[in-house]
Enzyme design. Structure first.
Site, mmCIF file in Angstrom:
data_model
loop_
_atom_site.group_PDB
_atom_site.id
_atom_site.type_symbol
_atom_site.label_atom_id
_atom_site.label_comp_id
_atom_site.label_asym_id
_atom_site.label_seq_id
_atom_site.Cartn_x
_atom_site.Cartn_y
_atom_site.Cartn_z
ATOM 1 N N GLY A 16 0.784 -1.232 0.000
ATOM 2 C CA GLY A 16 0.000 0.000 0.000
ATOM 3 C C GLY A 16 0.815 1.281 0.000
ATOM 4 C CB THR A 17 4.188 2.244 -1.236
ATOM 5 O OG1 THR A 17 4.085 1.613 -2.519
ATOM 6 C CG2 THR A 17 4.986 1.358 -0.293
ATOM 7 C CG ASN A 18 1.570 3.845 -5.675
ATOM 8 O OD1 ASN A 18 2.211 4.886 -5.788
ATOM 9 N ND2 ASN A 18 1.889 2.749 -6.344
ATOM 10 N NE ARG A 69 -8.690 -14.377 -14.342
ATOM 11 C CZ ARG A 69 -7.636 -14.023 -13.628
ATOM 12 N NH1 ARG A 69 -7.764 -13.062 -12.733
ATOM 13 N NH2 ARG A 69 -6.469 -14.611 -13.801
ATOM 14 C CG MET A 94 -0.557 -7.543 -7.221
ATOM 15 S SD MET A 94 0.180 -6.574 -8.558
ATOM 16 C CE MET A 94 1.058 -7.863 -9.433
ATOM 17 C CG ASN A 111 -3.381 -0.072 -12.966
ATOM 18 O OD1 ASN A 111 -3.270 -0.386 -11.781
ATOM 19 N ND2 ASN A 111 -2.640 -0.616 -13.916
ATOM 20 C CG HIS A 113 2.181 -0.940 -15.899
ATOM 21 N ND1 HIS A 113 1.934 -2.227 -15.474
ATOM 22 C CD2 HIS A 113 3.182 -1.017 -16.811
ATOM 23 C CE1 HIS A 113 2.752 -3.054 -16.120
ATOM 24 N NE2 HIS A 113 3.519 -2.347 -16.931
ATOM 25 C CB THR A 145 -9.611 0.071 -21.661
ATOM 26 O OG1 THR A 145 -8.295 -0.360 -22.042
ATOM 27 C CG2 THR A 145 -9.678 1.598 -21.676
ATOM 28 C CD GLU A 147 -4.559 -2.943 -25.463
ATOM 29 O OE1 GLU A 147 -3.395 -3.138 -25.863
ATOM 30 O OE2 GLU A 147 -5.308 -2.058 -25.910
#
Length: 219
Positions: A16-18, A69, A94, A111, A113, A145, A147
């Site tokens: 949880g650093t972000n 899922r 994740m 998100n 990345h 999205t 993708e």
């Protein structure tokens, strides 16, 4: 009465650093939104402690309790929607999300990345950058999205790759940039400046043909 601040739900899977960067920005009054809830798919992670310390409601939805899922994402959506969010932020979450989940939050799902997308989507980006002999690396905030790691890019922070770097040292410097750019993108969204319009990121009404670039090459 003043208008209520936009409500944010943060999804985590680990340290949880972000998340902490967002908590700190809210505490400093610069986020322009309020973190209404934190949800993890794993128990016992540091990010849950960070939420508790900040007085933020937190839930765990273990993905291992679901046989697909689709089942997990339905449970996750129900938990998220219970917080009535204006924005959902993936912060080291994740899990590969189903199309139905992404479509449900279209235009309000961000998100971060650890690469300069579109380069190096997926996992193990620091290792791939080093193996490829790249001279720069960084992080990208993007709209989500269907993708994987392919949504419209919003903002990037760059670092140089040093000759003596290993995965840990490179990841550490990229992490510093992540914690700079994620609160900025969230703030833009909460201010109404950042939107997804017809599949393109717009900032202040102007389409972002390229992401905003934080010049951090000396990092």
């Amino acid at each position: 009465m003043p208008n209520a601040l936009p409500r944010i739900v943060v999804l985590i899977s680990g340290g949880g650093t972000n998340l902490q960067a967002l908590i700190d920005a809210e505490a400093a009054g610069t986020l322009e939104g309020t973190i209404a809830g934190v949800i993890s798919n794993r128990t016992g992670v540091k990010g849950l402690d960070r939420a508790e310390s900040a007085g933020i409601p937190a839930q765990v939805i273990p993905h291992r309790d679901h046989d697909s899922r689709e089942s997990f994402d339905q449970a996750l959506m129900a938990a998220i929607d219970g917080f009535r969010p204006d924005l959902v932020v993936l912060a080291g979450f994740m899990r590969i999300l189903t199309d139905a989940f992404v479509q449900h939050y279209q235009g309000r799902l961000l998100n971060i990345h650890p690469s300069l997308l579109p380069a190096w989507p997926g996992l193990h980006t620091h290792r791939k950058v080093l193996e490829a002999g790249e001279t720069e690396h960084g992080a990208t905030v993007h709209f989500v999205t269907e993708e994987l790691d392919g949504g419209p890019r919003i903002i990037q922070g760059r670092v140089r790759v040093h000759p003596d770097d290993d995965e840990d040292s490179l990841a550490g410097r990229v992490g510093v940039q992540e914690r700079r750019i994620y609160p900025e993108a969230v703030r833009w969204f909460c201010q109404g400046r950042l939107r997804l319009v017809q599949g393109r990121a717009q900032l202040d009404g102007t389409p972002l043909d390229e992401p905003v670039d934080i010049d951090s090459q000396n990092a």
